[in-house]
Design an enzyme around this catalytic site. Structure first.
Site, short mmCIF file in Angstrom:
data_model
loop_
_atom_site.label_atom_id
_atom_site.label_comp_id
_atom_site.label_asym_id
_atom_site.label_seq_id
_atom_site.Cartn_x
_atom_site.Cartn_y
_atom_site.Cartn_z
N GLU A 91 0.62 -1.70 0.02
CA GLU A 91 0.40 -0.17 0.27
C GLU A 91 0.80 1.87 -0.30
O GLU A 91 1.95 1.43 0.48
CB GLU A 91 -1.04 0.21 1.47
CG GLU A 91 -1.74 -1.00 1.59
CD GLU A 91 -3.11 -1.14 1.96
OE1 GLU A 91 -4.10 -1.37 1.98
OE2 GLU A 91 -2.48 -1.19 3.60
N CYS A 104 3.56 9.01 1.02
CA CYS A 104 3.81 7.56 2.20
C CYS A 104 4.28 6.39 1.35
O CYS A 104 3.14 6.09 1.14
CB CYS A 104 3.07 7.64 3.15
SG CYS A 104 3.41 6.40 4.56
N CYS A 111 6.14 -6.67 8.22
CA CYS A 111 7.36 -5.67 8.07
C CYS A 111 7.55 -7.33 9.21
O CYS A 111 6.59 -7.68 9.75
CB CYS A 111 6.63 -5.01 9.06
SG CYS A 111 8.10 -3.68 10.26
N CYS A 115 5.21 -4.80 15.84
CA CYS A 115 5.73 -3.81 16.90
C CYS A 115 3.58 -3.72 17.07
O CYS A 115 2.64 -4.09 16.60
CB CYS A 115 5.67 -2.49 16.33
SG CYS A 115 7.39 -2.29 15.93
N CYS A 118 0.30 -2.14 15.41
CA CYS A 118 0.64 -1.64 14.59
C CYS A 118 0.54 -2.60 13.42
O CYS A 118 0.67 -3.56 13.89
CB CYS A 118 2.24 -1.54 13.65
SG CYS A 118 2.58 -0.80 12.12
N CYS A 338 -1.76 6.05 9.82
CA CYS A 338 -1.01 5.30 10.51
C CYS A 338 -1.14 4.86 10.31
O CYS A 338 -2.01 4.52 11.95
CB CYS A 338 0.48 6.36 11.27
SG CYS A 338 0.87 8.02 10.44
N1 SAH Z 1 9.14 0.91 10.12
C1 SAH Z 1 9.25 1.88 10.45
C2 SAH Z 1 8.38 2.58 9.58
C3 SAH Z 1 6.76 1.88 8.97
S1 SAH Z 1 5.67 3.22 10.39
C4 SAH Z 1 8.66 2.70 11.29
O1 SAH Z 1 8.37 2.29 12.54
O2 SAH Z 1 8.88 3.85 11.91
C5 SAH Z 1 5.70 4.14 10.24
C6 SAH Z 1 4.98 5.27 11.59
O3 SAH Z 1 3.62 5.29 11.69
C7 SAH Z 1 5.56 4.98 12.75
O4 SAH Z 1 5.64 6.38 13.70
C8 SAH Z 1 4.44 4.38 13.72
O5 SAH Z 1 5.80 4.30 14.61
C9 SAH Z 1 3.15 4.90 13.42
N2 SAH Z 1 2.31 4.07 13.82
C10 SAH Z 1 2.04 2.63 13.48
N3 SAH Z 1 0.96 2.05 13.64
C11 SAH Z 1 0.26 3.10 14.17
C12 SAH Z 1 -1.40 3.15 14.71
N4 SAH Z 1 -1.84 2.07 15.29
N5 SAH Z 1 -1.54 4.05 14.95
C13 SAH Z 1 -0.32 5.45 14.81
N6 SAH Z 1 0.57 5.32 14.38
C14 SAH Z 1 0.51 4.55 13.99
#
Ligand code: SAH
Length: 345
Positions: A91, A104, A111, A115, A118, A338
């Protein structure tokens, strides 16, 4: 097998052109057509016939296929689902501001970071994207804008905040950046590209040495080790204090700063204590904080705090004189905000 044209940076292409004794202007002409023009139908018309035969025989000019387009009715965010040659999907999101866009980009299918907040992490890592699949997301989105929102095809910023950990796929991301930055390519200013990381130190080393000037965003999310371990499991291997120490040693240019992203999760990391500790560890740095209220997705275990709590958190940070922005979700009606990207859905 044909080689994807979009996997080559300008010097790779020049080397191939020279080795094969082709017309020396072919590299500039090809880059100009493919990266600067919205319409590529006649793109090879002014290339010498002798060179053209070689180019058509050896290069593949196909791009990731647009599988689905979701347009937000709330704020003109556009989410693309791309189908890759092996049927995997990724995406890409266009985020509007004043009739211009940030894009983006995804760097991996899924990934490996896993996390807990996420959606992408739930897929696990399927594979790295190759450069042409990264550059291809940009070109397809740009051409879609030219066709569907003529006059608005201006993508001013590139952020690697889609699916994947860009520093985990450094070679492909670096080459994509070289193409974006090239005067012959899309010619995007170095300060307009941001790579976001969960804090993968080996990749940070390469970022600082190999693509200086490209901005960095660190997903911080908690200043406390125990909480950060829960949110971002690689914190156990590369703890935040080591990541920050490493970043502090990197020489930044005058206008450059590091963005620290902080997802606010209700009753988890949103207290005055959390803000106080965050302010303490970032005070005095060339820092900019993005506060991102947690975006829910199907089955997510966390919630977002209410606005009053978010504003209170910011007020604490303000006392440390760190520029802080509350990032209001865009595109959440199409699961494009995000952390809502998951190409299995
Ligand atoms: N792996 C990288 C890039 C992808 S995430 C990283 O960790 O930075 C990009 C952004 O989206 C990061 O700040 C991540 O923490 C945020 N993000 C991921 N899941 C989210 C969620 N459920 N709500 C808000 N932000 C989120």
């Amino acid at each position: 097998m044909k080689q994807s044209f979009y996997d080559l940076n300008y010097s790779d292409l020049e080397a191939i052109i020279n080795q094969n004794n082709l017309n020396c202007s072919a590299a500039a002409v090809l880059f100009n057509w493919h990266y600067k023009k919205k319409e590529t139908a006649q793109c090879h018309d002014n290339i010498a016939k002798s060179s053209l035969a070689f180019i058509e025989k050896n290069f593949d000019f196909s791009l990731p296929e647009i599988d689905l387009v979701h347009e937000s009715t709330k704020d003109r965010t556009v989410k693309f689902l791309f189908k890759l040659k092996d049927q995997h999907k990724v995406e890409t999101v266009l985020i509007p501001f004043n009739n211009k866009y940030s894009i983006c980009l995804s760097s991996q299918v899924g990934c490996a970071m896993n996390c807990s907040f996420c959606f992408t992490g739930e897929q696990g890592l399927k594979r790295n994207l190759i450069t042409s699949e990264i550059v291809g997301q940009f070109l397809q989105a740009w051409r879609w804008l030219a066709r569907n929102r003529p006059g608005e095809e201006r993508i001013l910023n590139i952020v690697f905040m889609g699916q994947g950990e860009p520093l985990h796929n450094f070679d492909a991301v670096k080459k994509a950046c070289e193409i974006f930055l090239s005067q012959h390519g899309t010619s995007i200013g170095v300060q307009k590209i941001t790579i976001s990381t969960a804090g993968y130190i080996p990749g940070l080393k390469r970022w600082s040495e190999e693509i200086p000037g490209v901005n960095l965003a660190l997903s911080l999310h908690s200043p406390f080790a125990e909480k950060r371990n829960e949110l971002i499991p690689i914190n156990k291997k590369y703890p935040l204090d080591e990541v920050l120490t490493y970043i502090d040693k990197i020489p930044l240019n005058k206008k450059q700063f590091i963005t620290y992203e902080y997802i606010l999760i209700k009753d988890f990391n949103d207290s005055a204590d959390d803000a106080e500790k965050l302010g303490t560890i970032l005070a005095g740095k060339s820092a900019y904080i993005n506060l991102i209220p947690f975006n829910a997705f199907p089955g997510s275990r966390y919630e977002s705090p209410d606005l009053a709590k978010i504003e209170k958190f910011k007020e604490v940070l303000d006392t440390f004189k760190i520029p802080t922005l509350i990032r209001i979700a865009k595109g959440d009606d199409v699961l494009a905000a995000c952390g809502q990207l998951n190409s299995n859905n």
